[in-house]
Write a protein that holds these residues in place. Structure first.
Motif, PDB file in Angstrom:
ATOM      1  N   THR A  87       0.837  -1.246   0.068  1.00  0.00           N
ATOM      2  CA  THR A  87      -0.339   0.139   0.298  1.00  0.00           C
ATOM      3  C   THR A  87       0.972   1.412   0.039  1.00  0.00           C
ATOM      4  O   THR A  87       0.306   2.123  -0.126  1.00  0.00           O
ATOM      5  CB  THR A  87      -0.833   0.458   0.700  1.00  0.00           C
ATOM      6  OG1 THR A  87      -0.529  -0.312   2.903  1.00  0.00           O
ATOM      7  CG2 THR A  87      -1.768  -0.704   1.149  1.00  0.00           C
ATOM      8  N   HIS A  88       2.254   0.941   0.802  1.00  0.00           N
ATOM      9  CA  HIS A  88       3.260   2.569   0.484  1.00  0.00           C
ATOM     10  C   HIS A  88       4.506   1.530   1.332  1.00  0.00           C
ATOM     11  O   HIS A  88       4.150   0.035   0.840  1.00  0.00           O
ATOM     12  CB  HIS A  88       2.925   3.667   1.290  1.00  0.00           C
ATOM     13  CG  HIS A  88       2.564   3.152   2.866  1.00  0.00           C
ATOM     14  ND1 HIS A  88       1.865   2.618   3.003  1.00  0.00           N
ATOM     15  CD2 HIS A  88       2.736   3.723   3.839  1.00  0.00           C
ATOM     16  CE1 HIS A  88       1.621   2.544   4.236  1.00  0.00           C
ATOM     17  NE2 HIS A  88       2.885   2.938   4.780  1.00  0.00           N
ATOM     18  N   HIS A  89       5.164   2.780   0.456  1.00  0.00           N
ATOM     19  CA  HIS A  89       6.585   2.158   0.676  1.00  0.00           C
ATOM     20  C   HIS A  89       6.929   2.284   2.402  1.00  0.00           C
ATOM     21  O   HIS A  89       8.044   1.081   2.644  1.00  0.00           O
ATOM     22  CB  HIS A  89       7.875   2.783   0.520  1.00  0.00           C
ATOM     23  CG  HIS A  89       8.236   4.269   1.026  1.00  0.00           C
ATOM     24  ND1 HIS A  89       7.274   5.087   0.782  1.00  0.00           N
ATOM     25  CD2 HIS A  89       9.133   4.658   2.355  1.00  0.00           C
ATOM     26  CE1 HIS A  89       7.968   6.033   2.033  1.00  0.00           C
ATOM     27  NE2 HIS A  89       8.396   6.090   2.947  1.00  0.00           N
ATOM     28  N   HIS A  90       6.455   2.266   4.043  1.00  0.00           N
ATOM     29  CA  HIS A  90       7.455   2.525   4.738  1.00  0.00           C
ATOM     30  C   HIS A  90       7.327   0.369   5.589  1.00  0.00           C
ATOM     31  O   HIS A  90       6.852  -0.451   5.437  1.00  0.00           O
ATOM     32  CB  HIS A  90       6.515   2.809   5.687  1.00  0.00           C
ATOM     33  CG  HIS A  90       5.963   4.005   5.890  1.00  0.00           C
ATOM     34  ND1 HIS A  90       5.051   4.602   6.239  1.00  0.00           N
ATOM     35  CD2 HIS A  90       6.506   5.356   5.326  1.00  0.00           C
ATOM     36  CE1 HIS A  90       5.232   6.147   5.891  1.00  0.00           C
ATOM     37  NE2 HIS A  90       6.341   6.630   5.506  1.00  0.00           N
ATOM     38  N   GLY A  91       8.596   0.327   5.818  1.00  0.00           N
ATOM     39  CA  GLY A  91       9.251  -0.738   6.528  1.00  0.00           C
ATOM     40  C   GLY A  91       8.432  -1.707   6.923  1.00  0.00           C
ATOM     41  O   GLY A  91       8.507  -3.089   7.414  1.00  0.00           O
ATOM     42  N   ASP A  92       7.045  -1.208   7.874  1.00  0.00           N
ATOM     43  CA  ASP A  92       6.379  -1.328   8.541  1.00  0.00           C
ATOM     44  C   ASP A  92       5.087  -2.303   7.984  1.00  0.00           C
ATOM     45  O   ASP A  92       4.444  -3.823   8.332  1.00  0.00           O
ATOM     46  CB  ASP A  92       6.046  -0.965   9.761  1.00  0.00           C
ATOM     47  CG  ASP A  92       5.129   0.211   9.110  1.00  0.00           C
ATOM     48  OD1 ASP A  92       4.964   0.737   8.630  1.00  0.00           O
ATOM     49  OD2 ASP A  92       3.880   0.789   9.983  1.00  0.00           O
ATOM     50  N   HIS A  93       5.155  -2.281   6.218  1.00  0.00           N
ATOM     51  CA  HIS A  93       4.198  -2.645   5.575  1.00  0.00           C
ATOM     52  C   HIS A  93       4.802  -3.206   4.506  1.00  0.00           C
ATOM     53  O   HIS A  93       4.295  -3.973   3.485  1.00  0.00           O
ATOM     54  CB  HIS A  93       3.150  -1.306   4.633  1.00  0.00           C
ATOM     55  CG  HIS A  93       2.795  -0.707   5.573  1.00  0.00           C
ATOM     56  ND1 HIS A  93       1.405  -0.830   6.498  1.00  0.00           N
ATOM     57  CD2 HIS A  93       3.049  -0.013   6.576  1.00  0.00           C
ATOM     58  CE1 HIS A  93       1.138  -0.185   7.215  1.00  0.00           C
ATOM     59  NE2 HIS A  93       1.885   0.847   7.993  1.00  0.00           N
ATOM     60  N   THR A  94       6.280  -3.181   4.174  1.00  0.00           N
ATOM     61  CA  THR A  94       6.676  -4.110   3.432  1.00  0.00           C
ATOM     62  C   THR A  94       8.000  -5.048   3.543  1.00  0.00           C
ATOM     63  O   THR A  94       8.701  -5.386   2.490  1.00  0.00           O
ATOM     64  CB  THR A  94       8.101  -2.524   2.320  1.00  0.00           C
ATOM     65  OG1 THR A  94       8.550  -1.754   2.433  1.00  0.00           O
ATOM     66  CG2 THR A  94       6.452  -2.237   1.619  1.00  0.00           C
ATOM     67  N   GLY A 153      -4.733   1.007   3.735  1.00  0.00           N
ATOM     68  CA  GLY A 153      -3.162   1.371   3.622  1.00  0.00           C
ATOM     69  C   GLY A 153      -3.160   2.245   4.869  1.00  0.00           C
ATOM     70  O   GLY A 153      -4.107   2.878   5.534  1.00  0.00           O
ATOM     71  N   ASP A 154      -2.391   3.073   5.407  1.00  0.00           N
ATOM     72  CA  ASP A 154      -2.406   4.225   6.125  1.00  0.00           C
ATOM     73  C   ASP A 154      -2.401   5.308   5.638  1.00  0.00           C
ATOM     74  O   ASP A 154      -2.856   5.871   6.772  1.00  0.00           O
ATOM     75  CB  ASP A 154      -0.612   4.869   7.241  1.00  0.00           C
ATOM     76  CG  ASP A 154      -0.258   3.321   7.585  1.00  0.00           C
ATOM     77  OD1 ASP A 154      -1.294   2.667   7.978  1.00  0.00           O
ATOM     78  OD2 ASP A 154       0.781   3.321   7.661  1.00  0.00           O
ATOM     79  N   ALA A 155      -3.631   5.236   4.458  1.00  0.00           N
ATOM     80  CA  ALA A 155      -4.330   6.541   4.266  1.00  0.00           C
ATOM     81  C   ALA A 155      -5.719   6.841   4.725  1.00  0.00           C
ATOM     82  O   ALA A 155      -6.126   7.431   4.988  1.00  0.00           O
ATOM     83  CB  ALA A 155      -4.661   6.552   2.517  1.00  0.00           C
ATOM     84  N   ALA A 178      -0.828  11.209   0.066  1.00  0.00           N
ATOM     85  CA  ALA A 178      -2.138  11.640   1.508  1.00  0.00           C
ATOM     86  C   ALA A 178      -1.215  11.202   2.389  1.00  0.00           C
ATOM     87  O   ALA A 178      -0.948  12.286   3.035  1.00  0.00           O
ATOM     88  CB  ALA A 178      -3.129  10.810   0.764  1.00  0.00           C
ATOM     89  N   HIS A 179      -0.871   9.492   3.216  1.00  0.00           N
ATOM     90  CA  HIS A 179      -0.353   9.339   3.782  1.00  0.00           C
ATOM     91  C   HIS A 179       1.497   9.905   3.658  1.00  0.00           C
ATOM     92  O   HIS A 179       2.406  10.083   4.181  1.00  0.00           O
ATOM     93  CB  HIS A 179      -0.309   7.896   4.582  1.00  0.00           C
ATOM     94  CG  HIS A 179       0.508   7.168   5.102  1.00  0.00           C
ATOM     95  ND1 HIS A 179       0.998   8.034   6.564  1.00  0.00           N
ATOM     96  CD2 HIS A 179       1.291   6.729   5.057  1.00  0.00           C
ATOM     97  CE1 HIS A 179       2.036   7.163   6.954  1.00  0.00           C
ATOM     98  NE2 HIS A 179       2.027   5.659   5.715  1.00  0.00           N
ATOM     99  N   THR A 180       1.750   9.177   2.119  1.00  0.00           N
ATOM    100  CA  THR A 180       2.798   8.989   1.486  1.00  0.00           C
ATOM    101  C   THR A 180       2.626   9.379   0.666  1.00  0.00           C
ATOM    102  O   THR A 180       1.445   9.789   0.123  1.00  0.00           O
ATOM    103  CB  THR A 180       3.896   8.198   1.004  1.00  0.00           C
ATOM    104  OG1 THR A 180       3.199   7.184   0.306  1.00  0.00           O
ATOM    105  CG2 THR A 180       3.848   7.361   2.838  1.00  0.00           C
TER     106      THR A 180
HETATM  107 ZN   LIG Z   1       2.919   4.157   6.564  1.00  0.00          ZN
END
Ligand SMILES: [Zn+2]
Length: 351
Positions: free
Chosen positions: A104-111, A237-239, A218-220
């Protein structure tokens, strides 16, 4: 209870707690104990959202999973260290492999689990900015170490850096020892998405039409939401998060106005029956999103007013009554504090 028996009882109870505490302390000090604690921290839980859609909770961003006769379609994958627990939980509901995975985006807690999932056969998709930012995370981390190494080689050679030109020459000879930065960056196999999309992409899988839409800035700047049209389940995602003030990552292209657009987009996709899997927090509904929108509108109006009245960022942060309703509900208790949220809004609204 007669007095003596009561005393013995109290002694027994307190000695039980004392020994329990000592055991726990000893346990946490031993290596094995530490590993057990770390292991427990990385254990995840799985719950059914609706039909064949599940959510994997625990450390890191919420994972969405769609299981069916084609295989497993997955959204996000938490951290590297949670990966084996994720697979374990997945195996309790299906024996099919993970074939498709959307970040959903690049952040390490999601990827963070990308490499692990790719090694078990998943093909990973993301919006194109998200891929660029995962790549940048690895490059930036490597560059720091690389620069230190170059500096220490130059230092060891005892060179006197008298000019930019001399430094360049020194760097070139140091590069010969450790290689170029490109050679130095070590990206785990499978950590990067294989397929990117600029705006939207659809999947026809497990008897579902799955619509993935990009939500700009949005979030990123690389956010994507995933909507299961048949089951009526939306992973934001974090949106959208349901456990506190949202994180607007301005350094990575996020913005307050884009976040607001993203929330409104959720309203255009969802209806009263839609189950919303947020980036973090419990499963939510359209009513929860509406509440966040009303909070955004209220705070935007209030902060803009204070900016016009020439109040400084610190003065607005000190106005605790502005956010009292939300703070009382625990909005500031998680990752983003009330202060950092207000500072982000102030900075953007005063531009
Ligand atoms: Zn995030």
């Amino acid at each position: 209870m007669p007095q003596r028996i009561a005393l013995v009882f109290v002694l027994l109870i307190s000695s039980f707690y004392a020994s329990a505490q000592t055991d726990a302390e000893l346990d946490s000090k031993s290596k094995e104990g530490q590993e057990m604690q770390a292991g427990a921290k990385n254990n995840v839980g799985i719950i059914r959202v609706k039909d064949s859609i599940y959510m994997i909770k625990g450390r890191g961003g919420n994972i969405g999973v769609c299981v069916g006769e084609n295989g497993v379609f997955m959204i996000d994958d938490k951290f590297p260290e949670t990966s084996s627990s994720v697979i374990q939980k997945l195996n309790t509901i299906t024996s099919k492999p993970i074939e498709l995975l959307v970040n959903t985006h690049h952040h390490g807690d999601h990827t963070g689990g990308n490499a692990y999932m790719a090694s078990s056969g998943a093909l990973i998709f993301s919006q194109e900015n998200a891929r660029k930012r995962i790549l940048a995370t690895y490059t930036n981390a490597a560059k720091k170490i690389y620069d230190q190494k170059i500096d220490s080689i130059i230092e060891r050679q005892g060179s006197k850096i008298s000019s930019e030109e001399v430094r360049k020459n020194e760097m070139r000879s140091a590069e010969k020892v450790i290689g170029t930065l490109e050679e130095f960056v070590d990206i785990p196999n499978g950590a990067l998405p294989v397929v990117t999309f600029p705006k939207n992409i659809s999947f026809y899988y497990n008897n579902e039409k799955i619509e993935v839409t990009h939500t700009p800035r949005a979030h990123t700047d690389g956010d994507a939401m995933v909507y299961f049209t048949k089951s009526n389940v939306l992973h934001t995602g974090d949106a959208y998060i349901s456990n506190g003030y949202p994180f607007i990552d301005a350094k990575n292209g996020g913005s307050f106005s884009g976040y607001m657009d993203g929330l409104n987009k959720i309203l255009s996709i969802a209806d009263k029956d839609t189950k919303i899997i947020p980036g973090h927090g419990e499963i939510a509904s359209i009513e929860d999103v509406k509440y966040l929108i009303s909070m955004f509108r209220f705070l935007k109006g209030q902060i803009k007013y204070q900016i016009v009245a020439k109040k400084t960022e610190d003065e607005v942060v000190a106005m605790r009554e502005l956010t009292k309703e939300y703070d009382d509900k625990g909005f500031g208790d998680n990752f983003i504090t009330t202060e950092s949220f207000i500072r982000t809004l102030y900075k953007e609204l005063s531009k």
